[in-house]
Each structure stands twice: as structure tokens, then as C-alpha cells.
Design a protein around this motif. Sequence first.
Motif, short mmCIF file in Angstrom:
data_model
loop_
_atom_site.label_atom_id
_atom_site.label_comp_id
_atom_site.label_asym_id
_atom_site.label_seq_id
_atom_site.Cartn_x
_atom_site.Cartn_y
_atom_site.Cartn_z
N ARG A 26 7.55 -3.65 9.83
CA ARG A 26 7.70 -4.10 8.43
C ARG A 26 7.82 -2.90 7.49
NH1 ARG A 26 2.70 -8.42 8.79
NH2 ARG A 26 3.66 -9.81 10.34
N HIS A 27 8.83 -2.09 7.72
CA HIS A 27 8.94 -0.83 6.98
C HIS A 27 9.24 -1.04 5.51
CE1 HIS A 27 9.90 0.41 11.23
NE2 HIS A 27 8.90 1.21 10.92
N ASN A 28 10.27 -1.84 5.20
CA ASN A 28 10.68 -2.01 3.81
C ASN A 28 9.56 -2.56 2.93
OD1 ASN A 28 13.48 -1.18 3.37
ND2 ASN A 28 13.95 -2.64 5.02
N GLU A 29 8.86 -3.59 3.43
CA GLU A 29 7.83 -4.22 2.58
C GLU A 29 6.59 -3.36 2.41
OE1 GLU A 29 5.74 -7.53 5.05
OE2 GLU A 29 7.82 -7.39 5.79
N LEU A 30 6.48 -2.28 3.20
CA LEU A 30 5.31 -1.40 3.08
C LEU A 30 5.50 -0.28 2.07
CD1 LEU A 30 3.95 -0.88 6.69
CD2 LEU A 30 2.66 -1.67 4.71
N ILE A 31 6.74 0.00 1.71
CA ILE A 31 7.00 1.21 0.92
C ILE A 31 6.28 1.19 -0.42
CG2 ILE A 31 8.82 2.50 -0.28
CD1 ILE A 31 10.69 1.75 2.08
N GLU A 32 6.41 0.13 -1.19
CA GLU A 32 5.79 0.09 -2.52
C GLU A 32 4.26 0.03 -2.43
OE1 GLU A 32 7.10 0.86 -5.35
OE2 GLU A 32 8.92 1.21 -4.18
N PRO A 33 3.67 -0.80 -1.55
CA PRO A 33 2.21 -0.78 -1.43
C PRO A 33 1.68 0.61 -1.07
CG PRO A 33 3.08 -2.74 -0.38
CD PRO A 33 4.26 -1.90 -0.75
N LEU A 34 2.39 1.32 -0.20
CA LEU A 34 1.92 2.66 0.18
C LEU A 34 2.03 3.62 -0.99
CD1 LEU A 34 3.35 2.95 3.79
CD2 LEU A 34 0.93 2.99 3.14
N ARG A 35 3.09 3.47 -1.82
CA ARG A 35 3.18 4.33 -3.01
C ARG A 35 1.99 4.08 -3.95
NH1 ARG A 35 7.95 7.05 -3.12
NH2 ARG A 35 9.84 6.07 -2.24
N ARG A 36 1.62 2.82 -4.10
CA ARG A 36 0.47 2.50 -4.97
C ARG A 36 -0.82 3.10 -4.40
NH1 ARG A 36 3.29 -2.45 -5.44
NH2 ARG A 36 1.94 -3.46 -3.87
N GLN A 37 -0.96 3.04 -3.08
CA GLN A 37 -2.14 3.65 -2.47
C GLN A 37 -2.19 5.14 -2.76
OE1 GLN A 37 -1.91 1.24 1.57
NE2 GLN A 37 -3.56 2.74 1.63
N ILE A 38 -1.07 5.79 -2.63
CA ILE A 38 -1.02 7.24 -2.85
C ILE A 38 -1.32 7.56 -4.31
CG2 ILE A 38 0.58 9.20 -2.94
CD1 ILE A 38 1.88 7.99 -0.37
N ASP A 39 -0.78 6.76 -5.23
CA ASP A 39 -1.07 6.99 -6.66
C ASP A 39 -2.57 6.90 -6.93
OD1 ASP A 39 1.59 7.34 -7.19
OD2 ASP A 39 1.94 5.28 -7.89
N GLY A 40 -3.25 6.01 -6.23
CA GLY A 40 -4.68 5.84 -6.45
C GLY A 40 -5.53 6.95 -5.85
N ASN A 41 -5.04 7.60 -4.78
CA ASN A 41 -5.80 8.68 -4.13
C ASN A 41 -4.81 9.65 -3.51
OD1 ASN A 41 -7.67 10.30 -2.89
ND2 ASN A 41 -8.72 8.64 -1.82
N PRO A 42 -4.19 10.52 -4.32
CA PRO A 42 -3.07 11.34 -3.84
C PRO A 42 -3.45 12.38 -2.79
CG PRO A 42 -3.66 11.92 -6.10
CD PRO A 42 -4.43 10.68 -5.76
N LEU A 43 -4.73 12.76 -2.67
CA LEU A 43 -5.11 13.77 -1.69
C LEU A 43 -5.46 13.17 -0.33
CD1 LEU A 43 -7.26 16.22 -3.88
CD2 LEU A 43 -4.88 16.47 -3.12
N ARG A 44 -5.36 11.88 -0.21
CA ARG A 44 -5.63 11.24 1.08
C ARG A 44 -4.33 11.28 1.89
NH1 ARG A 44 -10.05 8.03 2.34
NH2 ARG A 44 -9.75 6.71 4.20
N GLU A 45 -4.28 12.01 3.00
CA GLU A 45 -3.02 12.34 3.67
C GLU A 45 -2.46 11.21 4.53
OE1 GLU A 45 -2.64 16.43 5.24
OE2 GLU A 45 -4.70 16.73 4.51
N ARG A 46 -3.32 10.36 5.07
CA ARG A 46 -2.82 9.36 6.02
C ARG A 46 -1.78 8.43 5.39
NH1 ARG A 46 -6.70 5.12 9.34
NH2 ARG A 46 -5.10 4.26 10.73
N PRO A 47 -1.98 7.93 4.16
CA PRO A 47 -0.93 7.08 3.57
C PRO A 47 0.40 7.82 3.36
CG PRO A 47 -3.01 6.77 2.42
CD PRO A 47 -3.18 7.95 3.30
N TRP A 48 0.36 9.13 3.11
CA TRP A 48 1.60 9.89 2.99
C TRP A 48 2.40 9.81 4.30
CZ3 TRP A 48 3.60 12.25 -1.35
CH2 TRP A 48 2.76 12.41 -2.44
N GLY A 49 1.70 10.02 5.40
CA GLY A 49 2.38 9.94 6.69
C GLY A 49 2.93 8.55 6.95
N GLN A 50 2.16 7.54 6.57
CA GLN A 50 2.64 6.17 6.78
C GLN A 50 3.87 5.88 5.91
OE1 GLN A 50 -1.12 4.33 5.80
NE2 GLN A 50 -1.59 3.89 7.96
#
Length: 941
Positions: free
Chosen positions: A185-209
Motif C-alpha cells: 500500500r505504497h501510495n496511501e502511506l505517503i501522506e500519513p508518513l509525511r505527517r508523522q515526520i512533521d510531528g517528529n522529524p528526528l525519528r529516522e524510521r518513518p523517513w526510511g518507510q
Amino acid sequence: MDPAVGPPPIRYRLLGPVEVWSLGGERLALGTPMQVRLLAILMSQPGTGWSIDQLVDELWQGRPPKTAAGNVKTYVWALRRALRSPGSPDPAILAGATGYRLVLDAQAIDTVAFDDLAQRGYHALRQGRWSDALQAFEAALALWRGEPFGGLPGSGVLLSVRTRLQEQRSSLLEEIADIQLRAGRHNELIEPLRRQIDGNPLRERPWGQLMIALAGAGRRADALATYRQLRRLLSDEVGVEPAPDLQHLHTRILRADRELLTSGARPPEKPAPQVPRQLPAPPALFTGRTRELARLTTLLLGDAGAAGTVAVTGTGGVGKTWLALRWAHDNLHHFPDGQLHVDLAGFGAETQEASPSAVVVRSLLPALGVKPLEIPAEPAAQFALYRSLTADRRLLVLLDNARDAQQVRPLLPGSTRCGVIVTSRHTLPGLVTAEGAQPVALDLLSTAEARQLLVRRLGVQRATAQPAAVDELISRTARLPLALSIVAARAAARPTFPLQAIADELAASRGGLAALATDDAATDLRTVLSWSYRLLSADAARLFRQISLHPGADVSAAAAASLADAPPHLVRPALDELTRANLLAEQTPNRFRCHDLLRAYGEELTDLHDSPADRRAIRKRLLDHYLCVARDAVRLVDAGWQPLDPPPLPVAASTPAFADHRSALAWFAVEQRVLLAAVQEAVAHSFDAHAGQLAQALTPLLSRLSQWHDLAAVQAIAITVARRRGDPCAEASAHRDLALAHIQLRRFGAAHHHLRRALARYEQVGDRPGLASAHLHLAWLSDIEGLPGAALPHAREALALASSTGDRLGEAAALNALGWSHARLDEHARAITYCKQALALYEEAEDRLGAAHTWDSLGFAYHGLGTHPTAADCYQRALTLYSDVQDQCGRADTLVRLGDTHQAVGNHDTSVDMWRQALAIFDRVGHPQAGELSERLAAYH
């Protein structure tokens, strides 16, 4: 929860604004913001007890108003009312002797439900059940309504719990993203993952995802741009490169890895984590500690799947590490992902404890499989990596020999599934308060446990053949495990030596420390104790040395203030520091003790650091303290008591104020052993005046509690020091008081001897009140010997002497003695006349004990006249007064005579009950009358 029980009557919501809902769907009004904050604190650790002081600190964060403690009680009262749901019987009750805790069904709290669902998801994940894991994780996240404790200030325990919950939520979001990537489910994950990164930008695992999602969605250029953005961010913010797994992912995207770029491809499998096995070997021949081991099991394994942090604290050499290792090795199967162990060197030969950053870099991260070049440079990133690696694992972490909470806090894992045992000589209050660690205070071994340790080390045959020597070894090592082990090792190395010879070595060495020396700093007791002492502040170190000169097994805060020559509020910080360092134990509020080996170590230190003049001044201040307080107490207990000498100057600090005679006797009951030791200490260090004055002050107090053997011992000392000082008045008083003890113990010959000596000395100095008191004792002695006629002349002489000096209480005592003697001679009407005169004087002076004696005499006289109802009434009045003044022997004597009165009128059951009550008292105090009364009861039946 058993389905038959039904849902909890109240639901508590912390994952968002704090709310409480009834079963009927009604949101309960919780009151003021401070009440809501108090409830949130209690709910943050359900079932945990909070003292009022802890709650004050949490609510006002170090700046409480003067009314803070009262405010807490008001909030609690209001919350009790608010949490009563209609139709439910008090579903949550705030209760406790010294504080409060929330008693409720843990499943009623959304944070507990969140943890439970998360653990179910992780369990399903480990078994490859992706759909079940996703369902559990999404159900857990659905409980969130916003920031935990939303709207409440983020500080103290609420900040700690909020941070933990947010970390867990982030981990769950990442696990969900991994599962969805696996499903393509790559396409539907892109925006949720961006929101996660905005909330905690130094957490690396969501960047990789996000990089995987973009690449899988055919947006390879965006994925590479995302990596460059992350790299700039990390370089600017913390000065590090992205983690090695992200660098590897970047390389795969650059190479257009076919599997990665294919829609629906799964993310790369994580390599099997390294399983660390760092625990040292279990302690050999471990004995005892059954209760503490069970406590660790309850705290670390009690809740389904949940672990936690336990702080095992205690003084040096008490066996904290042994206990932790024994429990850890017994429970390895509960922690399948491995065990981490670090010696934090908080107390030891090194001058510097291990820094948390050094521990993570050199020990913890390598044990978890992180290669040296993969370890971030910045401490914050190191700790974050450590928490990430432990977030979804079930590890046991043993942090041994911690200096303080600051050293431990960064090393706590990132998951409540890990069990953490921290050992420290410090009580770690910050870890308990802010991190929710559960304290397990380790005390000395019990006598049975100490014996078991020696038997296991020495062998059953050798130990049981010399039981007295084993008992002495236990006593001289103060039941301290390290000291016992040193002694056992020494005995094992000399198998042909009698154990008594080793006990004699301990006795010959001062306090046993020299005989407990070894060539290994880690096991040399003096060295081990020094590691705690050298970390003390100057004030605490000085107070530790001063307390070692205290003669009793424990010391009050007021006495410690006198030792230090400072007001109590200035000494309290040093006492608290010594308690936190486990060099003292606060066994009851404002009362402290340390074991004999610590005391011996303190004496060595005071010999080294304090001059002889300083040590003598310390001892004098302490004796002055006890003399002043004892005199204040005895004035309330005995209205007629007069001191022999003027009191010493007031001690700089602190004499406890007594509200009445009951509080004075309560103080004496606690301090009795210390006061007796103080008399011995005074003699041993040539404070003869203090010894004699203390002995005199102790007479009414020991008499009231029927401690006749102790009274005899201190008065024998008082006679010796009075003769040494050439003080005939003090010697006379001591002879008289020693005779009192002999009379009660039915040693009539010795009593006569000392009363004759008392009369001679009182005659020598012309002390008429003293002569009167000696004659009263002789009257009493004659009566007990069955010679009431011989008692009369002494009672008359006492009355004449008291009248000549205007001593009203002396007159009352003599009149009562006359009345009693006439009643014993069957001259009951005359007896009543004398006793009524005595009673009037006692009541005028508000002397309750004298009035009790006189009502008893009146009861005896009326019984002799056959006026039994009046006799019984008089006895009841005496019993009431005896109970009020806590004179147990007087009460028992009256119970016997009241039983006689009931027997005379045919109330046989009542009489037997009275006699049995009296016998119980005589047995308890070891009075000679117990045998006579027991025979009477046996004959009656």
C-alpha cells in the motif's frame, strides 16, 4: 477480566484530556484543574501509593503554598465525591495511612487497554500473523483522543508518562506502516508518513518507510530527495549521518533495486537481532531473601506481559547485587530477547562513576549488535538508538551500583516490556517519583537467614557442633551479608580452628572491622563502607561521625540535632542525605538507626577526624539532651518529683514538647533502651553527674512501666557515682530507689539494707523530705512482709516530717499509708478518715497516681466494712486513674482486690475475670505476684 463480572462501573480516559465516564455513559464532573491534575497523577500509576509530600511536589513542582498538604486533602475529599457513580458502590476509593492511592480495576483505564492491545499486536507480529497485528495496533491507536493528559502542565510524573506513551504510539504507527508496506500500500502511506515526520522529524524510521513508499509508488527521484532532506536535517541538528540501514536503503534506491521498486514488494526483512547474554554468574550459596525475591517477581512479572523498573536499595555489603543476580538467573526464561548488565560504578574504588553516554557506547549498543562505526556521535542520538533497539524487545536490564537517578534515567529501555533492575546504595527517590520505579529496600538478614548462610558456607556438622559460636558470629557481624561471608571464608580457610576462636578475633578487634579486613578492596568491609562515606557532603559526613557516638541502637531527629549542636530544621537535610545513602534507615518517622558495623566504622572516623575535646563535647550535648527531656517527661508523670541538681543549660536545638503525661510516657517507651544505655555511657566517659541525675529521673518512668530489673541496674550505678562524687544526698536517693526495685521484686532483705543506708545518708545531710520518703518505703515494706503494725510508726513519722516542711504531697502519701495500715489492722472506719484526707490533698494537687492509690485504699477499707458496692465503686475509680496514668502494676493490684469484692458477694464469674486480667498484667511485666495469683486461680477451679 472475567466476562461474568461485567465491565468496570467507571471508565478512565488519559489518552487525551482527562475524563471519567460512568457505565451509563455520563461524563463525571471532576472539579478544579488541580483536582483533575491530582487524579491524573494517581491514574498515571494505578495502584501505586503516593505520600502527601510526593503529591505536593508533583502538584506544585517545588513551590507549594503553605497550605499545600491541606489542599491535597481537600482535593481528595472532592474527588471521592466526584468518583461515586450513581448506582455503583464507590468504584474508586482514594485511601491510605500516610497518603493516597487509586483502587480500581486496571482494565478501566485506557492507557492499560492501550498497552494490552499493543502487546497483543507485537505477539502476533512475532508469529507472522500480520493481519492480527494490524488489527490490534489500530485498535490501540483508536483509543487516542489527543495528547495524553491533554490540557495539563507537562512536568514531573505526568511528563514522564506522557513521553513514554507518545513513544509507544510512534512505535505502533511505524509497525503499522511496515505491515502496510508489506501489503504493497505504497501510495496511501505517503501522506500519513509525511505527517508523522512533521510531528517528529528526528525519528529516522518513518523517513526510511517514506523512501520505500515513494520508491514503490514509482517516485524514485522523490525517494532520493527525501534521503537528501533527512541527511541535511541530521547534519544541521545533531551533526550525524543517517543510520546505516537508511544509508543501505539509499544505495538500493540509487541502484534501482528491482524488488524494492516493484509495486507490492515487501520492505527488506530486518536481520535477526543479536541476543545479549551479559549477566555475571549467579551468586554461589545464596541464602534467604525469600520475601524480597517474591517481591521482585510480583513487580517485574505480575501483570500479563508487562515488566517495569525496580530499584533495589540498601547499605553497602547488604547483598543488593546478589539478590538481583539470583532473581535474574531464576527468571531468564521470561526475557527471551536477552539480558544486559552494566556496573555503573556509582560507589567504588574509582573516583568517577560511569557516565550514561559511555555505558551506552561501550556496553549497551555493542551488546545489541550495533557496530562501532554505526554508533552516533551525539549522546542524544545514542540514547535514542538504544531506546529504538529495545522498544519491541523483551529484555532484562540490570543496572548495578548506580550513583543516582540522573545516571540511570537515560539508560531505561524504550519499552515497558523490558524488565529493569537498578541497584544502588542511594534510595533513588527521583527514579521512584518521576519514572515510576518500584522500590525494594534491602535490610540486614534475619537471624535465621544469617544462620542459614553460615551453615551453608561452613557445613552442617561444623556449625551445629558450635551453636553458641555461630550465634556470636551472627551478632558481631550485625547480620550484614558481606561481613558474614568474610567470616565464613576465614573459617573455611582454617577448618581446624574452633569457631569460637574466630568469634574471639571479632571481639578483640574494635567493632569487628579489623577482623573483617581482606586484601580485596571489593570485599574489605572498611573499604566498601568508605565508598559511601566519601560521597557525603561535609555536614552529612560530620553528622554520621557524631551519630556513631550515640549509645543506643537508634536515634531520634531531636537527639541528632543535639549531637550536631544545631536546630532540627538545619540538621534534617543531613539526616535525609544519610538516609538516601543508606548509611541510616528511618525506621519510623524521625527515628533513625544504623547497624553495629556502620557504627563501628563511624567511631573509627571520629577518632581520625575529631579531637578528644570535640568527642567529649558531642557526648556531653547528647547527655544534656536526654537529661533535659527526661526531666520534662518525669514532671508530667510524677507531680511530686524533685530533681537533685539544677538542670544543664538548654541544648541548642530541641527538646520535644509533651502535651501531657501520656505523650511523656509514650516518648519514654520508645527511648527506654537508649536512656539506659546513656547512663552506662555517662559512667564509661566520666560524666558522673549526668549518670546520677539520669538515674534519678528514670525512677518514676521505669516504675510506671514496671521495669524493676532495669530500675535496680541504674540505681546501682547511681550509688557508685554518688559515692565517687562524695554526694550523700544523691547516694541516699539512689539507695531509696534501689530499695523500691527490691521491694517489687520481693527481695526484702536487700530492700531493708538499702533503706537503712538511705535513712543514714538523709540524716547526715538533714534532708527531711528525703527522710519522709524513706519512712514511707519502710512502711510499705513492712506491710508487704505482713507486718501492718510495724508499718504504722513509719507512716506517722513520714506524716510528721512532711507536715514540718509543708510538703502537701508528702502529707497525702503519709495519710494514705496510715489509712492502708489501719485497714490492714481491721480498723476500717479510722482508715477511711485518713484516706479521705489524703484524697482531698491529691485532688487539690491534681496528682492522679496518688489519687489512684488512695481510691484503692478506700476500696479495701469499705470491703473490710462489708460495704461491697461502695468498695467496688472505689476500685473502679482507682482503675480508671491507673489506666489514665498507665500504671500497670497498680491496676493489677486493684483488679485482684476488685475480684475479691465480687467473690465476697457471689459474683464468681466476674471475680475470676478480674483475677485473670490481673494475672495477664503480672505475667507481662514479670511480677512475682503472678505465681501466687496463678495458684489461686488453679485452686478455684
